[in-house]
Each structure stands twice: as structure tokens, then as C-alpha cells.
Design an enzyme around this catalytic site. Structure first.
Site, PDB file in Angstrom:
ATOM      1  N   GLU A   1       7.164 -11.484   1.596  1.00  0.00           N
ATOM      2  CA  GLU A   1       7.228 -10.249   1.982  1.00  0.00           C
ATOM      3  C   GLU A   1       6.016  -9.763   3.480  1.00  0.00           C
ATOM      4  OE1 GLU A   1       5.809  -7.922  -0.744  1.00  0.00           O
ATOM      5  OE2 GLU A   1       8.103  -8.166  -2.225  1.00  0.00           O
TER       6      GLU A   1
ATOM      7  N   GLU B   1      12.457 -12.449  -5.631  1.00  0.00           N
ATOM      8  CA  GLU B   1      11.445 -12.070  -6.889  1.00  0.00           C
ATOM      9  C   GLU B   1      11.802  -9.833  -7.207  1.00  0.00           C
ATOM     10  OE1 GLU B   1       7.303 -11.431  -5.034  1.00  0.00           O
ATOM     11  OE2 GLU B   1       7.277 -10.289  -6.032  1.00  0.00           O
TER      12      GLU B   1
HETATM   13  C1  GAL Z   1       5.871  -8.284  -4.464  1.00  0.00           C
HETATM   14  C2  GAL Z   1       4.824  -9.310  -4.998  1.00  0.00           C
HETATM   15  C3  GAL Z   1       4.266 -10.595  -5.371  1.00  0.00           C
HETATM   16  C4  GAL Z   1       3.591  -9.110  -6.134  1.00  0.00           C
HETATM   17  C5  GAL Z   1       4.276  -8.051  -6.503  1.00  0.00           C
HETATM   18  C6  GAL Z   1       4.344  -6.883  -7.942  1.00  0.00           C
HETATM   19  O1  GAL Z   1       6.201  -7.697  -3.709  1.00  0.00           O
HETATM   20  O2  GAL Z   1       5.300 -10.398  -3.474  1.00  0.00           O
HETATM   21  O3  GAL Z   1       3.037 -11.063  -4.858  1.00  0.00           O
HETATM   22  O4  GAL Z   1       2.223  -8.276  -5.529  1.00  0.00           O
HETATM   23  O5  GAL Z   1       5.350  -7.447  -6.000  1.00  0.00           O
HETATM   24  O6  GAL Z   1       5.062  -6.553  -8.373  1.00  0.00           O
END
Ligand code: GAL
Length: 824
Positions: free
Chosen positions: A428, A504
Site C-alpha cells: 500500500e 491482503e
Molecule cells: C492494511 C495494511 C496493514 C494493516 C491493515 C489493517 O491496509 O496494509 O498493514 O494496516 O490494513 O486492516
């Protein structure tokens, strides 16, 4: 001198020569001196460090607390969380004192006449390394491994050398708890002049089939000048038998590595289910003398991406059933411990997880080795930010000068590991939306391709509109989406790769053993107790519940599977309780909590991912004084297609998992339509104390298993159960002991939060405890902790001598629990 004596002397001389020619590696673990704060002249050999604390490395200076709101108070807008205005944030880095300067000092001996390097697996952060008062290297990234040649700075033979390390963590340098100090291993590597340097081989398997595999080994040899170099390499099978060998003599090849090729017949292929490991053992000779021996452990496996079709391992289509993890080990902090990592992987394996993303930084080498051995595919990822900041004092300060060096170290260190199947160049990164962002991405992807042409490269992207429009996503080998499940189909159709990875996923929030009513799908739900509901229906504004990711994997070939955020809860990032919500200071995203205790969600993933074992799990608990007559939904996570629910013998009917079409037909009529594909849910069940029973049926309607949960009576005793019966007497091994407050019949008292204290006697010591409550400020290293939802975990560590370790847990008002572990 008689013949026999002569022979004996010759053999002894040969043995000595063989030993003298070996490289030596020495871990620097015990007897370090540590001081928090900046100290003038601390690098000087004659500096008096007697008053400093004596510590063992790996060491995390911040994990001993105390927790405090002031430690990471920040006023920021977390743009990744869709925030537009700055607000006060607390607990983002765990509320632990990781900021500041710390000094470490120790001594080491270097064998005479050798080249000596110091290898740091990771030091948090901005490490300045001094040997005998001279600065020998600087490495800013706290997660990466680095090494320095210290030969010119060594004292004469026999004299000890002083090693001093200065570390500095700036405020606002992280979005989670980074740890502090020399939290990974440090080793002294000594070699002859002609030697293989650190991470000096590159091994690939260009052809893999059931009949044979080709193995290509490239070995860098330094120090030979223009002399002929002979390399004798044997390939050893998983059982240690020589299955191929080559003996080549070559001239130094203009700085290129030496190449040897092998054929291995009927190779035993590496996969998560069959993690077979081979070894290439290379002996290096110059002028007829052996000067080095270097072992490269590897696996034989093939990886392939097919547009529209997905990911293939050894020719077999599969989807990643992965999790993202931060590097901390909960109550142990960032200090690396192999037993703790093995414990994490053991739980994940049982869940059916087959992949790990090292978010968002370089892993410890021990984790990669364990993934090779235990069978997990890895996506190794170096960065959370590139040239544009997420944190005021984050890595962007170093990116320009250090990104390539950091990439090269990571790639060379891990490119021979079969577990690593993909590199990710970032997470991100704000750069994804800048018009020139693709140039930075291509710079990093090119480094991966140059150092390792065998693995694809991805990047976790959350700004889908930007990356589809500006070419950023199109240029990656594998487009990785973070969340945004509603944009998968569009991304697949627009992108040339015709594949989408869930780099993710989920970020579902839940607290173990806590249930909120009514059980409904909710975003950003917040409660007075700062917990999230265990019904697994709550997520953040940007995230989703697991069912959406299951459906994407099931419904489209071209999805590559997923990496759930996260396998384990971690220190810091207590979303949705990060906006002035102290004392929340650890995450609630984990499938498993900070105490390594599985939440209900664990069984949801297990019921779908673990194809070998049956799962039948019922929630919530059934002890609800005051809720009599109120609706208390019951969910069952199971791989069985159908089950029936009984409360005190009365049937509430059968529920069956719906097909995709059946579920879609309920859209608009039932808010939980999608969940009905993956969970069995009875949403109208009035609570009455007693017995909740679930009977599972197979496809032919035959009763196959049942599970009962009973209302608990008064707390009666502490039940203590260890994850193992014996520990190694190595002074490092750990046992995780679950302590449960139960009634006289052994039923968990699910609301109990009494203080429990521990004693450990005999062949080991108390190491740490945790309860999984993100709002609890009990210190991990003290031998007392409050229970949370009736449970906690105490961790004990073996000593260096064999014997019995006796653990006892005591609490007011209940009988103590005791157990004995063998240390051998
Ligand atoms: C994502 C990020 C992670 C964590 C997660 C929590 O956007 O890549 O590091 O912050 O959100 O939901």
C-alpha cells in the site's frame, strides 16, 4: 616411531587440517551489556560498562514496558484507513517504549589468520557497528540482515575484540510495534582467504518433472585471484544420500560465479504437504588445498502462473490459503525465538494454512528455514513505504540511497529457499498513486528479476482506481489487491495479467470469547469495553468478513487465493480502537490472539482450508446469566454439510450449507446470505442455561459427530495444559501452557478475569504470559496476569541442564493447577 603411531599422528594431522580449513560460525548470545539512552564514548574499548544491564541477544529492550499512552501518542490522518483529517492516535506501536537510543557491547574472539565478518540478522534500527572503537558499518533498515567485513579492525591473535552497537528508533517511525534493540541473532563468520562470501550461492531448478530435475548451482568464490578453483559439490537427498555430484576445476570467470549443473532422478518434490529438502555441499580447493566448505539447502519444485487459470505448484493448481503476520511474537516482543515461531506455524498448519506473507518487512532467517521444513509457501516483502512517507520518520528517509542495497540483501539471503514462491516489493505504498510511481515499482521489480529470475513479483495495492488507471498494476508480474473484494472482477478484466491475488484480505475484527448482540454484519463497530464481537461479522471501514474471500476463491479460477490479515494478533494498530482509545494497544485482527489462543474464526478457516481433519466448532459459549429468554444466535463452523442444534434436548432444526446459487437467491432477503455458504447459523435461539448440543451429518444424512457446550457453574479450579510434554535442555526452548478457569466439571468459566500468578521450579524458568485482551496493561514478563474470557497463556523456558520443570498457577478463590515438564 612405529607404524601405528605414525598412522595415528598422520590421521590427527589430517583431521586438524580439515578442521582448520573449515569456516567457523559463532553466535554471540550471552553476556552482552546494554544501556538505554545515548552514551558518549560507548564504542571505545576502554569504556567502563560494568554498571550496564547484562542481557542475552536476541533482546528486545521495549517489551518489558511499561505500557503508556505517551509512548506513541500521534496526531495523524491514517490515509490508508480512508481518513482525511488528523486526529489523536494512541497505541499504534503498542504503547511500549521503543523510541530512543540504545547501546550494546560485547567481546568476541577471532581465529588467527582468517577473514572475519559480522552478520546481523536484524537490529532495530539505524545500526552503527563499531569494532575496537572504529565504525565498521551502518545499516538503517531495522528488519534486514546485513554483514560487515571486520578483518582490518581486529586485534592481534588471542586478544579479544570489542564490539559495540548503537541503535536509534525515532518517534513516528512505524505503524505497528517494531521492537527495539538487537532482536535477532548476531554471528561471527571466519573463513580462509579463498572462500564463499555471505549468501554466496544461487541455486535454481530449471527443469522439474517426476522423472528427473535439473539443478543449477552458481557459487561465488572470493580471494582466488587468477588461480584455478576446484569445486567438488555433492547433492544430498532428504535422507542424506549422495544423489549427484560434480567435480569441476575452473578459472576465475571475470567476477562471475562458478556454475555447476546436476541431474537428480526421481526427485522428491517440495510442497507444503511434502516439504522435502536437499542439500548441495560444496568443497572449494585452490593449489590442492581445501579452503572452504559451503552448504546450500534447497527444495525441488516448480512454480507457474497461467493467465485466467491461476497458480500452479509442481504442475498442480492451488490457491494460497495464506496469512499475513507481523514479526512480533506477542508477549516475547520482537526477540526471535525458534520455539515460538514453530508454535505459531504448528497452529497455522492445523488450520490448513499453507502460506505466509512477511508483512511488511524482511523476515528472520529462522522463520524462512522453518517454512522450508514445515511446508509453508512464502511471499517475502521488504517495504511498507518507498519514497513517499506514511510515517513522518519512516523508511522514506532512506529509500533513495538504501532501497537497492536492502533488496539485494533480502533477495540473496532468501532466493535459495523453496518456501519462497513470490516477492512482494511493497505494501500500500502511497507511491502507487503518483504518476511516476510505476517507475519506482519497475526499478524494484527489475532488481528482483536480476537477482532472481525464477520468482514472480507482486505488490499489495489498495488504491484500485489509481493503479488501474496509471499503469502501476499492469506492470507487475502479479497484481495484488488489498481488500476491495468488489473490485476483483473489474481488475481481472482490465489488467493484462488476467489474474488477481488477494495480497491482503479480511481484516475482520474479533476478541476471543466476547460476543455482542444482536449478531449483525457491522463496519467500525465500537463498544465501551473496546472489544469486537466473536461472531466474526465485524470489520473496519476498508475491510471485510472472511466469507467474501472464500467466495472469490471458490467462484473464479483466476483468483490466486489470499493472505488474511492476520494469522496472529500483534502489538500495536488496535483498530478500530486507535483514535484516542487508550488503553487499547494491540490488534484484534488476528485469527489467533496475542496469547496464541485460537479465536472462533480459527475454526471457520479450518473448516474450509483443512481438507484432512474434521472440524465441528460451536459458538458462542453458553453461560449468559441475565440473558434468559433473549435471542442468542448459535453459529457452527464445520466441514460437514449439515447439522442439527439442540438446547436442553429441544431441536432447533437442521441447517445445511447453501450452494452459491442457493445463497445468491437469498440476496436482498437475508443479510447473512453469503455467510450461509460457509457457516451454519441458527439466528433465533432464546438463551436458557443448560446444554447446547450440535449433531453433524454427512452427505448421506448419517450422524457423524456431535459437540456439546454446557453452562458453567461456579469457578472451581485452574486447569493447566501444556502444548508439549518435554523441552530441549538448550536454554531457549519454550512450552506454551494454557491456563483455564473452570467449574468443578471442567467447563470453562467464560467471563472470568481473575488475577493468576505463576511459579516455575526446577529445570527452567518463567518467560512471559499473555491473555489476548488488547486493553490489558499487565506486563508480559511478570509472573502474574489476569485471565481474559476465562483463559490465558503462560510461557516457560527450558534451562541448559536436564531435569524436571514444575509449573504452578494460583489464583484467589479457586484450586491451583500444576504440571511437570521434562527438560532433556
Ligand atoms: C492494511 C495494511 C496493514 C494493516 C491493515 C489493517 O491496509 O496494509 O498493514 O494496516 O490494513 O486492516
Amino acid at each position: 616411531m612405529n607404524r601405528r603411531l605414525l598412522m595415528t599422528l598422520c590421521c590427527a594431522l589430517l583431521a586438524w587440517m580439515a578442521v582448520a580449513q573449515q569456516r567457523t560460525e559463532t553466535l554471540l548470545e550471552k553476556g552482552w551489556k546494554f544501556m538505554k539512552g545515548d552514551v558518549a564514548d560507548a564504542m571505545k574499548p576502554d569504556f567502563d560498562d560494568k554498571q550496564w544491564e547484562t542481557v542475552t541477544v536476541p533482546h528486545d529492550w521495549a517489551i518489558y514496558g511499561p505500557f503508556d499512552r505517551s509512548h506513541d501518542l500521534q496526531e495523524v490522518a491514517v490515509t490508508q484507513n480512508l481518513e482525511t483529517a488528523a486526529s489523536v492516535k494512541t497505541g499504534r506501536t503498542g504503547g511500549l517504549p521503543y523510541v530512543g537510543v540504545g547501546w550494546y557491547r560485547t567481546t568476541f574472539e577471532a581465529p588467527a589468520g582468517k577473514l572475519v565478518s559480522l552478520v546481523f540478522d536484524g537490529a532495530m534500527s539505524e545500526a552503527r557497528v563499531y569494532v575496537n572503537g572504529q565504525e565498521v558499518c551502518f545499516w538503517p533498515c531495522g528488519y534486514n540482515s546485513f554483514h560487515c567485513d571486520v578483518t582490518p579492525y581486529l586485534n592481534k591473535e588471542g586478544a579479544k575484540n570489542l564490539l559495540a552497537v548503537r541503535l536509534e528508533n525515532r518517534p513516528q517511525s512505524s505503524r505497528w510495534y517494531p521492537g527495539a534493540g538487537i532482536y535477532r541473532n548476531v554471528r561471527v563468520v571466519a573463513t580462509e582467504d579463498v572462500h564463499v562470501p555471505v549468501w554466496g550461492t544461487q541455486l535454481t531448478t530449471p527443469h522439474v518433472s517426476a522423472e528427473y530435475a535439473s539443478v543449477c548451482l552458481k557459487t561465488t568464490v572470493e580471494g582466488a585471484g587468477t588461480k584455478d578453483v576446484r569445486i567438488l559439490t555433492q547433492i544430498l537427498s532428504p535422507e542424506g544420500e549422495v544423489v549427484a555430484s560434480k567435480d569441476n576445476t575452473m578459472k576465475i570467470n571475470h567476477g562471475q560465479p562458478f556454475e555447476q549443473n546436476f541431474l537428480v532422478d526421481a526427485p522428491r518434490l517440495w510442497s507444503p504437504e511434502t516439504p522435502y529438502l536437499y542439500k548441495a555441499v560444496s568443497k572449494i580447493y585452490v593449489d590442492g588445498q581445501q579452503t572452504d566448505e559451503y552448504t546450500t539447502r534447497f527444495g525441488i519444485r516448480s512454480i507457474e502462473l497461467v493467465a485466467d487459470k491461476g497458480f500452479f505448484l509442481n504442475g498442480q493448481h492451488r490457491k494460497f490459503q495464506g496469512v499475513c503476520n507481523h514479526h512480533d511474537l506477542g508477549p516475547l516482543g520482537a526477540a526471535i525465538n525458534v520455539a515460538a515461531l514453530r508454535r505459531q506455524l504448528t497452529l497455522l498448519k492445523d488450520m490448513g494454512c499453507d502460506a505466509i506473507r512477511t508483512s511488511h518487512n524482511m523476515p528472520a532467517p529462522e522463520l524462512v528455514e522453518l517454512c522450508d521444513e514445515m511446508g509453508f509457501m512464502m511471499m517475502v516483502e521488504p517495504f511498507d513505504e518507498w519514497d513517499i512517507a506514511k510515517c513522518e520518520n519512516g523508511y522514506h528517509r532512506f529509500f533513495k540511497e538504501w532501497a537497492e542495497k536492502d533488496m539485494v540483501n533480502m533477495l540473496r539471503q532468501y532466493r535459495n529457499h523453496p518456501s519462497v514462491v513470490m516477492w512482494s516489493i511493497g505494501n500500500e505504498v502511497p507511491t502507487q498513486c503518483s504518476p511516476e510511481g510505476y517507475k519506482v515499482a519497475s526499478f524494484l521489480q527489475d532488481i528482483c528479476h536480476r537477482e532472481d529470475p525464477t520468482r514472480p513479483v507482486t505488490c499489495g495495492m489498495d488504491q484500485v482506481s489509481c493503479v488501474l488507471a496509471n499503469g502501476f498494476a499492469a506492470m507487475l508480474d502479479v497484481p495484488g489487491l488489498n481488500y476491495r473484494t468488489h473490485r476483483y472482477v473489474e481488475s481481472y478484466e482490465k489488467l493484462p495479467q488476467n489474474l488477481v491475488l488477494g495480497s491482503e484480505t479480511a481484516s475482520t475484527v474479533s476478541s476471543r470469547g466476547v460476543y455482542k448482540f444482536p449478531a449483525e454484519l457491522k463496519k467500525q463497530a465500537m463498544y465501551d469495553d473496546h472489544q469486537s464481537s466473536g461472531y466474526d461479522l465485524e470489520a473496519c471501514s476498508w475491510s471485510n468478513v472472511p466469507d467474501e474471500d472464500f467466495a472469490l476463491a471458490d467462484d473464479y479460477d483466476w483468483t490466486l487465493g489470499q493472505f488474511v490479515w492476520t494469522g496472529f494478533d500483534y502489538l500495536g494498530e488496535p483498530s478500530p480502537y486507535d483514535t484516542d482509545a487508550w488503553p487499547s494497544h494491540s490488534s484484534v485482527f488476528g485469527i489467533i490472539d496475542l496469547a496464541s489462543l485460537p479465536k472462533d474464526r480459527y475454526y471457520l478457516y479450518r473448516s474450509i482450508w483443512n481438507k484432512r481433519d474434521n472440524t465441528l466448532h460451536v459458538l458462542p459459549h453458553w453461560t449468559w446469566p441475565g440473558r434468559e429468554g433473549e435471542n442468542t444466535p448459535v453459529f457452527v463452523y464445520t466441514n460437514y454439510p449439515e447439522a442439527e442444534l439442540f438446547v436442553n434436548g429441544k431441536s432447533y432444526g437442521k441447517q445445511r450449507k447453501l450452494t452459491a446459487d442457493e445463497a445468491r437467491a437469498l440476496q436482498g432477503k437475508d443479510s447473512l446470505w453469503l455467510q450461509r455458504r460457509y457457516r451454519l447459523m441458527w439466528t433465533d435461539v432464546p438463551y436458557e442455561p443448560g446444554e447446547l448440543k450440535v449433531v453433524a451429518y454427512d452427505n448421506s444424512g448419517k450422524k457423524v459427530e456431535e459437540k456439546t457446550v454446557r453452562t458453567a457453574g461456579k469457578p472451581h479450579h485452574l486447569e493447566v495444559v501444556a502444548d508439549r510434554t518435554a523441552l530441549s535442555a538448550d536454554g531457549k526452548d519454550l512450552a506454551y501452557i494454557t491456563v483455564r478457569v473452570v467449574d468443578k466439571d471442567g467447563n470453562l468459566c467464560p467471563a472470568d478475569d481473575r488475577l493468576v500468578s505463576f511459579t516455575v521450579k526446577g529445570a527452567g524458568s518463567f518467560r512471559a504470559a499473555a491473555n489476548g485482551d488488547a486493553t490489558c496493561l499487565d506486563l508480559f514478563h511478570l509472573p502474574r496476569m489476569h485471565a481474559f474470557s476465562g483463559q490465558l497463556t503462560a510461557i516457560v523456558q527450558s534451562g541448559a541442564e536436564s531435569g524436571n520443570l514444575v509449573f504452578e498457577a494460583k489464583a484467589k478463590g479457586v484450586k491451583a493447577g500444576k504440571l511437570t515438564l521434562e527438560v532433556k
